[in-house]
Every structure is written in C-alpha cells, then in structure tokens.
Write a protein that holds these residues in place. Structure first.
Motif, mmCIF file in Angstrom:
data_model
loop_
_atom_site.group_PDB
_atom_site.id
_atom_site.type_symbol
_atom_site.label_atom_id
_atom_site.label_comp_id
_atom_site.label_asym_id
_atom_site.label_seq_id
_atom_site.Cartn_x
_atom_site.Cartn_y
_atom_site.Cartn_z
ATOM 1 N N GLY A 197 0.847 -1.245 -0.080
ATOM 2 C CA GLY A 197 -0.042 -0.194 -0.052
ATOM 3 C C GLY A 197 0.859 1.299 0.082
ATOM 4 O O GLY A 197 0.392 2.356 0.555
ATOM 5 N N GLY A 198 2.050 1.038 -0.550
ATOM 6 C CA GLY A 198 3.042 2.233 -0.394
ATOM 7 C C GLY A 198 3.477 2.713 0.943
ATOM 8 O O GLY A 198 4.278 3.650 0.940
ATOM 9 N N VAL A 199 3.250 1.856 1.558
ATOM 10 C CA VAL A 199 3.670 2.089 3.117
ATOM 11 C C VAL A 199 4.829 1.062 3.623
ATOM 12 O O VAL A 199 4.752 0.146 3.766
ATOM 13 C CB VAL A 199 2.594 1.820 4.413
ATOM 14 N N GLY A 200 6.133 1.559 3.501
ATOM 15 C CA GLY A 200 7.305 0.846 3.787
ATOM 16 C C GLY A 200 8.372 1.292 3.119
ATOM 17 O O GLY A 200 8.448 2.257 2.221
ATOM 18 N N VAL A 201 9.363 0.673 3.408
ATOM 19 C CA VAL A 201 10.840 1.187 2.804
ATOM 20 C C VAL A 201 11.689 -0.241 2.409
ATOM 21 O O VAL A 201 11.354 -1.216 2.702
ATOM 22 C CB VAL A 201 11.808 1.922 3.998
ATOM 23 N N PRO A 202 12.360 -0.219 1.210
ATOM 24 C CA PRO A 202 13.344 -1.110 1.063
ATOM 25 C C PRO A 202 14.191 -1.828 2.127
ATOM 26 O O PRO A 202 14.746 -0.880 2.921
ATOM 27 C CB PRO A 202 14.202 -0.501 -0.128
ATOM 28 N N LEU B 14 23.987 -13.788 0.882
ATOM 29 C CA LEU B 14 22.471 -13.767 0.400
ATOM 30 C C LEU B 14 21.751 -15.016 0.498
ATOM 31 O O LEU B 14 21.216 -15.433 -0.489
ATOM 32 C CB LEU B 14 22.612 -13.037 -0.828
ATOM 33 N N PRO B 15 21.733 -15.847 1.561
ATOM 34 C CA PRO B 15 21.030 -16.828 1.770
ATOM 35 C C PRO B 15 19.560 -16.456 1.834
ATOM 36 O O PRO B 15 18.541 -17.233 1.642
ATOM 37 C CB PRO B 15 21.422 -17.428 2.938
ATOM 38 N N ILE B 16 19.250 -15.188 2.310
ATOM 39 C CA ILE B 16 17.945 -14.653 2.133
ATOM 40 C C ILE B 16 18.056 -13.213 1.492
ATOM 41 O O ILE B 16 19.047 -12.423 1.909
ATOM 42 C CB ILE B 16 17.468 -14.529 3.603
ATOM 43 N N ILE B 17 17.502 -13.136 0.483
ATOM 44 C CA ILE B 17 17.317 -11.566 -0.262
ATOM 45 C C ILE B 17 16.373 -10.696 0.432
ATOM 46 O O ILE B 17 15.199 -10.802 0.443
ATOM 47 C CB ILE B 17 17.005 -11.860 -1.615
ATOM 48 N N PRO B 18 16.721 -9.496 0.959
ATOM 49 C CA PRO B 18 15.800 -8.628 1.365
ATOM 50 C C PRO B 18 14.994 -7.897 0.468
ATOM 51 O O PRO B 18 15.397 -7.656 -0.467
ATOM 52 C CB PRO B 18 16.751 -7.725 2.502
ATOM 53 N N VAL B 19 13.780 -7.781 0.796
ATOM 54 C CA VAL B 19 12.858 -7.190 -0.151
ATOM 55 C C VAL B 19 12.389 -5.836 0.403
ATOM 56 O O VAL B 19 12.806 -4.514 -0.040
ATOM 57 C CB VAL B 19 11.910 -7.860 -0.525
ATOM 58 N N TYR B 20 11.441 -5.826 1.401
ATOM 59 C CA TYR B 20 11.105 -4.523 1.815
ATOM 60 C C TYR B 20 10.455 -4.726 3.396
ATOM 61 O O TYR B 20 10.290 -5.663 3.702
ATOM 62 C CB TYR B 20 9.831 -3.995 1.271
#
Length: 545
Positions: free
Chosen positions: A331-336, A504-510
């Motif tokens: 919903g547009g609420v967040g950050v990378p 990067l065993p886990i790739i961060p998204v947001y």
C-alpha cells in the motif's frame, strides 16, 4: 522468523514499562520501516471507559490454541490475552518481568527465575514452580512436536528449586533462550490442566487454564472464539476494560475490510494493505501504524540449482524494483529492506541502531549490472522456481515482481501456485520444498533482539529452509549468543548481518510498520507486533466516557 500468513525506542524503566499507561509518554519510536510520510507509534490513544464487549477480526481461524504449537499470528493474537510468559514484551519493545518477578544468572549457564506469589489460574488454583517446570519441559518433549523445541536445544535441565523458584541449567551460554522466555517458549499453563485435557488441549474440544486477563469462554469452530474477563487477574494495571472479546475469522481481504468499515468488526491487526487508502479516508475509524520487527524476504530453498551461485543471488537482488513492490504489495507504506532482519528488530539496544543498521547502504537497483552477473555465472536461460499462493495478496505481487526481474536479466523464473495450506507446509516440512528455489517469507522477531532472527541461518536450524551453511557464521553466532550485554551483542550481531548480506542466503525485499484498525467506538490498543505476547485486549476500552 515465520511463514507469511497474510501475514520503538526504549523509553520506560523496566519497573514502569510493565504497563501501557506507564509508557504513554515514551519518546518517539524509530520509523521501523514506515517511510517518510507515516507516523509510527507504539500506542493508540488511551481508553476512556469500559465496554461490555468488542469484536476483533482475524484473517484466519487459529489452527490451535496450544501454546507449544502456536507459531503464527492468529493463535498468538488470541493467546496473548489468555496465557502468559515468565517475561513480557511491552508495546515499546522492552523485555520486563512477567510471571517471573525477577531472575538471576549465577553463571553463564544457569538461570534462576523467582515467580510472583499469589498468581491464580483461571480455575482459581495457585501458580507454582511445578506448573513452570511442566510447561517448559513439554516444549522439549519430541511427542509434543513443538516448533519451539529448537529454542531449548542448549537446555540440560529444568528443575523446581523452591515453591516459587525454577532453575534452568544450560549446556552452553544462550542469551536468546532467556529472552524467548518472553515469547511462546516461556508460556506457563496449569500442569493439572495439561494432564486433564490430554490430546484435546488447545483444540475446540479442550480447555485452557492460564493466568491472563481473559479466559477462554467458547470456541465455535469455523465461526468465532470468545474470551471472558478474568476478574481475579493479578496485574491490576492491566485489568480488562471489556467484559468480553469476540474473535471472528475472515480470510478474504476485501470482506475483512468491509467488516471493519461496516462495524461488524470493531478492529483488527494486520490490515490488508490493499485497503489502506479506503480505511485511511474513512470516518468509520482510524488506521494506525506501530513498531514492527518483520521484513519481507526471499528465502533461498535450493543451493544446488542456479541460486547456488552467489552472482545469481546478487543479480536477482539488484534486479528487484523494491519501490514499486512496496507500492503494490504494501500500500505504499514501507521502505526497501537493507538486511534480512528489519530495522525494528534492533530495539533492545536502540543507541546502536543508527550505527549498525541505518548506515547500511540502500539496496542497489541496476538491471544492466545484474544481467552481466547472470552472464558471468553462465546462468542465462536457467530456470528458477518461486512458489506463490492466494494465501495473501502480497505473495503474488512479490512473486510476479521476481518473475519480471528475472526476465529482465536473462533468468527463466517460473511461478508455482499452491494452496494456502501447502504454502504453509513449506516452512515446516522439508519435503514440501522439493523442486522449489525461492519462497517469500515474513521474517519477524518475537523479541526486540536482532540476534533472534539471525539464529535461523545457523547450520541445521529449523528455520534454515535452504540448509545454507557457513562455518564462520556459526562461530560468530555462538560468540554473540554468549554476550550478555545488549550493546556489545548488537555489535557482534552486526557481523552476522554482514555475512548474511555478503552471501545472501536470504534476499531482503521490504519492511513495513505493523498495522491496526480501530473502529470509532474503541481505543487503547497497542499498535505494534508486541501484541503477539502482550495482553493487548486488556487495554482496549470505549473511545468516549
């Protein structure tokens, strides 16, 4: 770290933070992934009066009310008001005394908990050390099948050493074990009730005999769960303001939003992001944002395929258009997200957050550079399979974004749709991961210590879904987990964070803030993820006198 089922600054002293009222003057919490135009606060305006009852919307019916099996939002949201832990996580993300009035650590491998005297279970019997021993030992019993069992892997013994004293001896120093006494692993229930209920414990057929501000009244399977006020609750500062709380289950996001707007439900956590705009513009209530320890990540499930090459993992991360993902999925609420564990997870030593998290570089978005990395890895045209599901709208949004990113850099990303139950199985059943390369996770900490998240990347851990292994990481984790000072432990955790970002065993998204919607007639709810273990319903009352 959890499966995605639709999936704070420390301002008060430990003595005061045990109550919501005492923390109402807490200083402004960190943004916790809210973005520049979102106000994040741990509390809604305080209640102005009592209520006969209120109705709370859950996005799914709890699959259990057994504390040892509660490993997701719906069961924990209910249980937070019924059962309690030795310690407590407060709305402003502190760990304070709970059923244990104090604790000591004579040596790094010994924990001694002193229980509150005179605490009553819902049936009127008195809490003793025997109840604590039985409750905790049950988590360790393989027959229980508790997903929290791995939290007890360093425990050698749990013993009653006095009528109100329990001593736990560890095989090696384990700071996280103590902190998790504020979450499901530290839950205390009546030993007699466990024996009486047997296999029915935690099911619609069984009962719950705990110490919280509310007791289980009825569980009408498929329809609702109703709690009733515990008039004899020990913590008078959290005496319930409502006589009853009714939980309803609405899986469809649109139907859930309609229930909130129509007043069929007075409130609910984890509001569907697709309804943010409608709810924020409505005059039917208020959409609030609170502290969160969660981040949306991509967990690698297979390191033998194309994603076994670090350059491919790096390329996929670089090709993700995170800002547009946030618009569509949150919903547009967040950050990378800058790292797998969210900024909000760094709350235990807030003075270290700016130094150890905020200074991390923003995720790089460079499709051309990513394409070159795929070529260097000789992975052009290789197939990657990501699982998707109707379980939550954001899952398909992220999955489609990953497919598009892969196409742009020369990877053939296949979507594999599965049922909601099958999606959830991926996080508990290794066989369910066969043929899959990526899964979208909602990794959150139960406590405000980022080290909790990074335990799931240790070799052989229950939450290490892709069986990633790094000897340097394992050694660094053990060192961090033996450091009792939160500030020093944060610095050691930052080393784990760096290895995770390098490999990067886990790739961060947001990351995004926690959400709650409160209809016009109620107020007083904590707004953040602490609601999983803090008795949040007790603070809700009428919005007007």
């Amino acid at each position: 770290m959890r499966m995605p089922r639709a999936i704070a600054l420390l301002a008060c002293t430990a003595a005061l933070a045990a109550t919501t009222a005492a923390c109402s003057g807490a200083t402004k919490p960190p943004a916790a992934g809210g973005g520049p135009n979102v106000k994040v606060s741990p509390l809604s305006p305080p209640a102005q009066g009592p209520l006969d009852s209120f109705t709370w919307s859950l996005y799914a019916e709890p699959y259990t009310l057994d504390y040892a099996l509660a490993y997701d939002y719906p069961p924990n949201t209910v249980l937070a008001n019924v059962c309690e832990q030795l310690l407590r996580v407060t709305p402003d993300m502190k760990i304070v005394p709970g059923l244990a009035v104090k604790w000591s650590q004579p040596d790094p491998r010994t924990l001694v908990y002193t229980l509150r005297p005179g605490v009553k279970f819902h049936d009127g019997t008195t809490l003793t050390a025997d109840d604590v021993v039985a409750s905790l030992q049950r988590q360790m019993d393989p027959k229980t099948g508790s997903p929290w069992g791995s939290s007890f892997k360093t425990v050698d013994s749990i013993e009653k050493t006095g009528p109100l004293e329990v001593t736990i001896r560890l095989g090696k120093a384990d700071v996280l074990f103590h902190e998790l006494m504020a979450a499901s692993p530290g839950t205390v229930v009546s030993a007699a009730s466990l024996k009486k209920e047997g296999k029915d414990y935690g099911t619609p057929k069984g009962g719950l005999n705990c110490t919280g501000p509310y007791a289980l009244d009825t569980w009408a399977q498929g329809d609702s769960i109703t709690l009733k006020k515990n008039a004899a609750y020990w913590d008078k500062t959290l005496a319930p303001k409502s006589e009853k709380v009714k939980f309803t289950f609405v899986e469809d996001a649109a139907a859930r939003s309609n229930a909130l707007l129509s007043g069929a439900a007075d409130g609910g956590y984890l509001v569907p992001s697709s309804s943010f705009a409608q709810l924020r513009s409505s005059k039917k209530g208020t959409l609030l944002f609170g502290p969160n320890t969660a981040a949306a990540d991509l967990a690698v499930l297979d390191f033998h395929g194309p994603l076994g090459n670090l350059k491919v993992r790096q390329a996929l991360s670089m090709a993700l258009d995170r800002k547009n993902i946030i618009k569509a999925a949150a919903g547009g609420v967040g950050v990378p997200a800058k790292a797998p564990a969210a900024r909000g997870a760094w709350a235990l030593a807030p003075e270290k957050t700016a130094e150890l998290y905020d200074t991390l570089p923003e995720p790089v978005y460079d499709v051309e550079a990513a394409k070159k990395l795929v070529q260097e890895a000789h992975a052009t045209g290789r197939t990657i399979t990501i699982v998707t599901s109707s379980l939550a709208p954001e899952i398909s949004v992220v999955a489609n974004a990953v497919q598009d990113a892969g196409r742009r850099i020369g990877l053939d990303v296949k979507l594999k749709p599965v049922s909601p139950d099958a999606y959830s199985s991926i996080f508990v059943d290794p066989d369910a991961r066969e043929g899959l390369d990526l899964v979208i996770t909602n990794g959150y900490d139960n406590t405000p210590d980022p080290l909790e998240f990074y335990q799931y990347l240790r070799t052989g851990d229950f939450g290490n879904y892709g069986r990633w292994s790094n000897a340097e990481y394992d050694v660094a984790f053990d060192r961090a987990n033996s450091e009792p000072d939160p500030a020093k432990r944060a610095e050691l955790t930052a080393k784990l964070q760096k290895i995770a970002m390098d490999e990067l065993p886990i790739i961060p998204v947001y990351e995004a803030p926690f959400t709650v919607f409160l209809g016009k007639r109620i107020t007083g709810a904590p707004t953040g993820i602490a609601q999983l273990y803090f008795p949040w319903a007790a603070t809700i009352g009428a919005s007007q006198r």
